[in-house]
Enzyme design. Structure first.
Site, PDB file in Angstrom:
ATOM      1  N   THR A   1      82.405  31.324  54.284  1.00 38.55           N
ATOM      2  CA  THR A   1      81.280  30.831  55.104  1.00 38.55           C
ATOM      3  C   THR A   1      81.364  29.598  55.225  1.00 38.55           C
ATOM      4  O   THR A   1      82.290  28.336  54.792  1.00 38.55           O
ATOM      5  CB  THR A   1      80.352  31.198  53.621  1.00 38.55           C
ATOM      6  OG1 THR A   1      79.055  29.994  53.948  1.00 38.55           O
ATOM      7  CG2 THR A   1      80.947  31.259  51.791  1.00 38.55           C
ATOM      8  N   ASP A   2      80.455  28.977  55.573  1.00 37.96           N
ATOM      9  CA  ASP A   2      80.124  27.185  55.737  1.00 37.96           C
ATOM     10  C   ASP A   2      79.978  26.696  55.068  1.00 37.96           C
ATOM     11  O   ASP A   2      79.996  25.338  54.732  1.00 37.96           O
ATOM     12  CB  ASP A   2      79.442  27.412  57.779  1.00 37.96           C
ATOM     13  CG  ASP A   2      78.384  27.536  57.396  1.00 37.96           C
ATOM     14  OD1 ASP A   2      77.377  28.215  56.420  1.00 37.96           O
ATOM     15  OD2 ASP A   2      77.304  27.654  58.306  1.00 37.96           O
ATOM     16  N   GLU A   3      79.307  27.370  54.556  1.00 39.90           N
ATOM     17  CA  GLU A   3      78.895  26.835  52.845  1.00 39.90           C
ATOM     18  C   GLU A   3      79.607  25.638  52.019  1.00 39.90           C
ATOM     19  O   GLU A   3      79.700  25.319  51.021  1.00 39.90           O
ATOM     20  CB  GLU A   3      78.001  27.753  52.117  1.00 39.90           C
ATOM     21  CG  GLU A   3      76.742  28.133  52.977  1.00 39.90           C
ATOM     22  CD  GLU A   3      75.808  28.851  51.977  1.00 39.90           C
ATOM     23  OE1 GLU A   3      75.310  28.582  51.179  1.00 39.90           O
ATOM     24  OE2 GLU A   3      75.420  29.676  52.884  1.00 39.90           O
TER      25      GLU A   3
ATOM     26  N   TYR B   1      77.683  29.292  44.097  1.00 41.87           N
ATOM     27  CA  TYR B   1      78.163  30.184  45.075  1.00 41.87           C
ATOM     28  C   TYR B   1      78.818  29.845  45.985  1.00 41.87           C
ATOM     29  O   TYR B   1      79.426  30.323  46.230  1.00 41.87           O
ATOM     30  CB  TYR B   1      77.035  30.875  46.333  1.00 41.87           C
ATOM     31  CG  TYR B   1      77.128  31.792  47.505  1.00 41.87           C
ATOM     32  CD1 TYR B   1      78.138  32.883  47.745  1.00 41.87           C
ATOM     33  CD2 TYR B   1      77.061  31.060  48.788  1.00 41.87           C
ATOM     34  CE1 TYR B   1      78.259  33.629  48.521  1.00 41.87           C
ATOM     35  CE2 TYR B   1      77.572  31.618  50.057  1.00 41.87           C
ATOM     36  CZ  TYR B   1      78.414  32.696  50.005  1.00 41.87           C
ATOM     37  OH  TYR B   1      78.268  33.390  51.174  1.00 41.87           O
TER      38      TYR B   1
ATOM     39  N   LYS C   1      83.251  30.825  46.914  1.00 48.24           N
ATOM     40  CA  LYS C   1      83.483  31.123  48.057  1.00 48.24           C
ATOM     41  C   LYS C   1      84.931  30.065  48.261  1.00 48.24           C
ATOM     42  O   LYS C   1      86.149  30.265  48.907  1.00 48.24           O
ATOM     43  CB  LYS C   1      82.773  30.663  48.819  1.00 48.24           C
ATOM     44  CG  LYS C   1      81.794  32.084  49.263  1.00 48.24           C
ATOM     45  CD  LYS C   1      82.276  33.312  49.046  1.00 48.24           C
ATOM     46  CE  LYS C   1      82.580  33.866  50.486  1.00 48.24           C
ATOM     47  NZ  LYS C   1      83.689  35.334  50.934  1.00 48.24           N
TER      48      LYS C   1
HETATM   49  P1  NAD Z   1      76.334  41.176  50.679  1.00 43.57           P
HETATM   50  O1  NAD Z   1      75.592  41.075  49.165  1.00 43.57           O
HETATM   51  O2  NAD Z   1      75.331  41.993  51.373  1.00 43.57           O
HETATM   52  O3  NAD Z   1      77.469  42.552  50.218  1.00 43.57           O
HETATM   53  C1  NAD Z   1      78.356  42.343  50.032  1.00 43.57           C
HETATM   54  C2  NAD Z   1      79.159  43.414  49.329  1.00 43.57           C
HETATM   55  O4  NAD Z   1      80.264  43.145  48.364  1.00 43.57           O
HETATM   56  C3  NAD Z   1      78.331  44.505  48.360  1.00 43.57           C
HETATM   57  O5  NAD Z   1      78.965  46.013  48.815  1.00 43.57           O
HETATM   58  C4  NAD Z   1      78.221  44.449  46.886  1.00 43.57           C
HETATM   59  O6  NAD Z   1      78.365  46.057  46.283  1.00 43.57           O
HETATM   60  C5  NAD Z   1      80.195  44.182  47.046  1.00 43.57           C
HETATM   61  N1  NAD Z   1      80.845  43.931  46.253  1.00 43.57           N
HETATM   62  C6  NAD Z   1      81.027  42.775  45.467  1.00 43.57           C
HETATM   63  N2  NAD Z   1      81.229  41.754  43.987  1.00 43.57           N
HETATM   64  C7  NAD Z   1      82.026  43.108  44.565  1.00 43.57           C
HETATM   65  C8  NAD Z   1      83.418  43.500  43.992  1.00 43.57           C
HETATM   66  N3  NAD Z   1      83.838  42.791  42.763  1.00 43.57           N
HETATM   67  N4  NAD Z   1      84.101  44.941  44.318  1.00 43.57           N
HETATM   68  C9  NAD Z   1      84.324  44.793  45.361  1.00 43.57           C
HETATM   69  N5  NAD Z   1      82.642  45.403  46.134  1.00 43.57           N
HETATM   70  C10 NAD Z   1      82.019  44.116  45.362  1.00 43.57           C
HETATM   71  O7  NAD Z   1      76.831  40.139  51.707  1.00 43.57           O
HETATM   72  P2  NAD Z   1      77.153  40.654  53.151  1.00 43.57           P
HETATM   73  O8  NAD Z   1      75.985  39.450  53.385  1.00 43.57           O
HETATM   74  O9  NAD Z   1      77.905  41.573  53.802  1.00 43.57           O
HETATM   75  O10 NAD Z   1      77.735  39.023  53.346  1.00 43.57           O
HETATM   76  C11 NAD Z   1      79.998  39.831  53.034  1.00 43.57           C
HETATM   77  C12 NAD Z   1      81.545  38.446  53.003  1.00 43.57           C
HETATM   78  O11 NAD Z   1      80.175  37.252  53.937  1.00 43.57           O
HETATM   79  C13 NAD Z   1      80.984  37.889  51.551  1.00 43.57           C
HETATM   80  O12 NAD Z   1      82.095  37.173  51.051  1.00 43.57           O
HETATM   81  C14 NAD Z   1      80.193  36.749  52.421  1.00 43.57           C
HETATM   82  O13 NAD Z   1      80.542  34.935  51.162  1.00 43.57           O
HETATM   83  C15 NAD Z   1      80.684  35.988  53.397  1.00 43.57           C
HETATM   84  N6  NAD Z   1      79.414  35.901  54.193  1.00 43.57           N
HETATM   85  C16 NAD Z   1      77.946  36.094  54.126  1.00 43.57           C
HETATM   86  C17 NAD Z   1      77.340  34.908  55.601  1.00 43.57           C
HETATM   87  C18 NAD Z   1      75.900  35.468  55.785  1.00 43.57           C
HETATM   88  O14 NAD Z   1      75.124  35.031  56.603  1.00 43.57           O
HETATM   89  N7  NAD Z   1      75.323  36.732  55.333  1.00 43.57           N
HETATM   90  C19 NAD Z   1      77.615  34.321  56.477  1.00 43.57           C
HETATM   91  C20 NAD Z   1      79.290  33.633  55.833  1.00 43.57           C
HETATM   92  C21 NAD Z   1      80.140  34.777  55.282  1.00 43.57           C
HETATM   93  P1  TYD Z   2      69.793  32.443  52.231  1.00 40.72           P
HETATM   94  O1  TYD Z   2      68.457  33.571  53.833  1.00 40.72           O
HETATM   95  O2  TYD Z   2      68.991  32.828  51.121  1.00 40.72           O
HETATM   96  O3  TYD Z   2      70.954  31.943  53.211  1.00 40.72           O
HETATM   97  P2  TYD Z   2      71.447  30.059  52.361  1.00 40.72           P
HETATM   98  O4  TYD Z   2      70.896  29.902  51.311  1.00 40.72           O
HETATM   99  O5  TYD Z   2      73.169  31.101  52.163  1.00 40.72           O
HETATM  100  O6  TYD Z   2      71.549  29.814  53.484  1.00 40.72           O
HETATM  101  O7  TYD Z   2      68.386  31.225  53.044  1.00 40.72           O
HETATM  102  C1  TYD Z   2      68.473  30.521  54.751  1.00 40.72           C
HETATM  103  C2  TYD Z   2      67.977  29.931  54.045  1.00 40.72           C
HETATM  104  O8  TYD Z   2      65.399  29.897  53.993  1.00 40.72           O
HETATM  105  C3  TYD Z   2      68.348  28.617  53.421  1.00 40.72           C
HETATM  106  O9  TYD Z   2      66.981  26.957  54.011  1.00 40.72           O
HETATM  107  C4  TYD Z   2      66.737  29.102  52.375  1.00 40.72           C
HETATM  108  C5  TYD Z   2      65.368  29.603  52.752  1.00 40.72           C
HETATM  109  N1  TYD Z   2      64.481  29.982  52.098  1.00 40.72           N
HETATM  110  C6  TYD Z   2      63.269  29.827  51.905  1.00 40.72           C
HETATM  111  O10 TYD Z   2      62.970  28.956  52.424  1.00 40.72           O
HETATM  112  N2  TYD Z   2      62.983  31.083  51.483  1.00 40.72           N
HETATM  113  C7  TYD Z   2      63.094  31.929  51.329  1.00 40.72           C
HETATM  114  O11 TYD Z   2      62.509  32.734  50.274  1.00 40.72           O
HETATM  115  C8  TYD Z   2      64.486  32.340  50.871  1.00 40.72           C
HETATM  116  C9  TYD Z   2      65.960  33.255  50.014  1.00 40.72           C
HETATM  117  C10 TYD Z   2      65.308  31.393  51.770  1.00 40.72           C
END
Ligand code: NAD
Ligand code: TYD
Length: 343
Positions: free
Chosen positions: A128-130, A156, A160
């Site tokens: 992630t960019d975070e 978090y 990462k």
């Molecule tokens: P999500 O929470 O929807 O999915 C995560 C999945 O991982 C789930 O299916 C969960 O059951 C599985 N999991 C968790 N721990 C596990 C373990 N110990 N063993 C096996 N499976 C396990 O998350 P997402 O949004 O789909 O994110 C997927 C990846 O992409 C993550 O690594 C996250 O850090 C990264 N990412 C997400 C975003 C975003 O905006 N959602 C952006 C950048 C990077």
């Molecule tokens: P989120 O979807 O949790 O992603 P991330 O924290 O990984 O960026 O949140 C996106 C943005 O929205 C973040 O600035 C927090 C804000 N947010 C709210 O204002 N209200 C909410 O209930 C949630 C879940 C997030």
């Protein structure tokens, strides 16, 4: 020759989209999806693939060294995205984040070394960019690049960043064939309704208000999940070993702007906004400079343009109420809200 992919975390939001995307775009690929089915893993997100011969689900944990070693032996490449993924949950309890994201990644890398001592198998680490911390709101020309130092703010993002560092160390020390991606906020179908877009959309469908943190000025760079999947495929197929790629949508929006767009698309007004106590340590702004992946791998986003991409995503949640209803109870409050109460 067909490519066999071991995908971790494929029952989650990005993973389920990635499975569908790869099976559609690469008829010669097959996927084994290893997922422990935490609260955010939902096999129903892939129920349309029942009977698909190129797809197999394995219920298991990335912390299981024996299982992951055997599965990697069966595959040609690994795409690792299993993780605890929600910032608010990490503020309440960081432990599962360290276990799955840090120890889990290290275990998977040890499995890779056991299964592939000659370092032939490509390993894509999805991050992630975070990990870069946050950016000021008043210097819009400043963005994250691959050279930005890590400065994670939340448990978090710290977990990462830890996983990214372990991947780097295994590349340097053991010569594993890995690439890391650092991507901005994704949106699209099958996202767990704790993240802001599906939470707000489903709240509005249910006639509830949307809880906007703080002053709503925090900025995120929104990328459609299929653009992310396409970028991951490009890194898997063409990335250089040991390299990192930043992936972003060039689509910065403040949370207030995002909220207004959702409200307008759903025929609601300002009165549906509830300003609530800010998230602890809330990062102000994320923004990605994706020059490197465009230059080296020819990828750029094509599906993320607003308002169309956001409106299509909203439409998906409107049309797929049974999917999100099962993960969001009638009296659902965000996990964060349940813990802190009274907001
Ligand atoms: P999500 O929470 O929807 O999915 C995560 C999945 O991982 C789930 O299916 C969960 O059951 C599985 N999991 C968790 N721990 C596990 C373990 N110990 N063993 C096996 N499976 C396990 O998350 P997402 O949004 O789909 O994110 C997927 C990846 O992409 C993550 O690594 C996250 O850090 C990264 N990412 C997400 C975003 C975003 O905006 N959602 C952006 C950048 C990077
Ligand atoms: P989120 O979807 O949790 O992603 P991330 O924290 O990984 O960026 O949140 C996106 C943005 O929205 C973040 O600035 C927090 C804000 N947010 C709210 O204002 N209200 C909410 O209930 C949630 C879940 C997030």
């Amino acid at each position: 020759m067909s490519t066999r992919i071991l995908l971790t975390g494929g029952a989650g939001f990005i993973g389920s989209n990635f499975v569908r995307f790869v099976l559609r775009e690469r008829p010669d690929c097959s996927i084994i999806n290893l997922d422990s089915l935490t609260y955010s893993g939902n096999p129903e997100s892939l129920s349309d693939l029942d009977g698909e011969p190129r797809y197999r689900f394995v219920h298991g944990n990335i912390l299981d060294l024996e299982l992951t070693t055997e599965l990697i032996k069966e595959c040609d490449v690994v795409v690792h995205m299993a993780a605890e993924s929600h910032v608010d949950r990490s503020i309440i309890d960081a432990r599962p984040f360290i276990e799955s994201n840090v120890l889990g990644t290290q275990t998977l890398l040890d499995a890779l070394r056991r299964a592939d001592p000659d370092n032939t198998k490509r390993f894509v680490h999805v991050s992630t960019d975070e990990v870069f911390g946050d950016l000021p709101l008043d210097q819009l020309e400043v963005k994250f690049t691959e050279a930005t130092p890590f400065a994670p703010s939340s448990p978090y993002s710290a977990s990462k960043a830890g996983s990214d560092m372990i991947v780097r160390a295994y590349c340097h020390t053991f010569g594993i064939n890995a690439c890391t991606t650092n991507c901005s906020n994704n949106f699209g179908p099958y996202q767990f309704p704790e993240k802001v877009i599906p939470l707000f959309v489903t709240n509005l469908i249910e006639g509830k208000k949307v809880p906007l943190y703080g002053d709503g000025k925090n900025v995120r760079d929104w990328l459609h999940v299929e653009d992310h999947c396409e970028a991951l495929l490009a890194v898997l197929e063409k990335g250089a070993a040991g390299e990192t790629y930043c992936i972003g949508g060039n689509n910065e929006r403040s949370n207030l702007e995002l909220t207004h767009s959702i409200l307008a698309a759903m025929g609601k007004d300002e009165s549906s906004i509830e300003y609530v106590t800010d998230r602890l340590g809330h990062d102000r702004r994320y923004a990605i400079d994706a020059t490197k992946i465009k230059r080296d791998l020819g990828w750029e986003p094509t599906r993320s343009a607003w308002p169309g991409a956001l409106e299509n995503t909203i439409k998906w949640y409107v049309e797929n109420e049974t999917w999100w209803h099962r993960v969001k109870s009638g009296e659902y409050l965000s996990y964060y809200e349940k813990q802190y109460g009274g907001r």
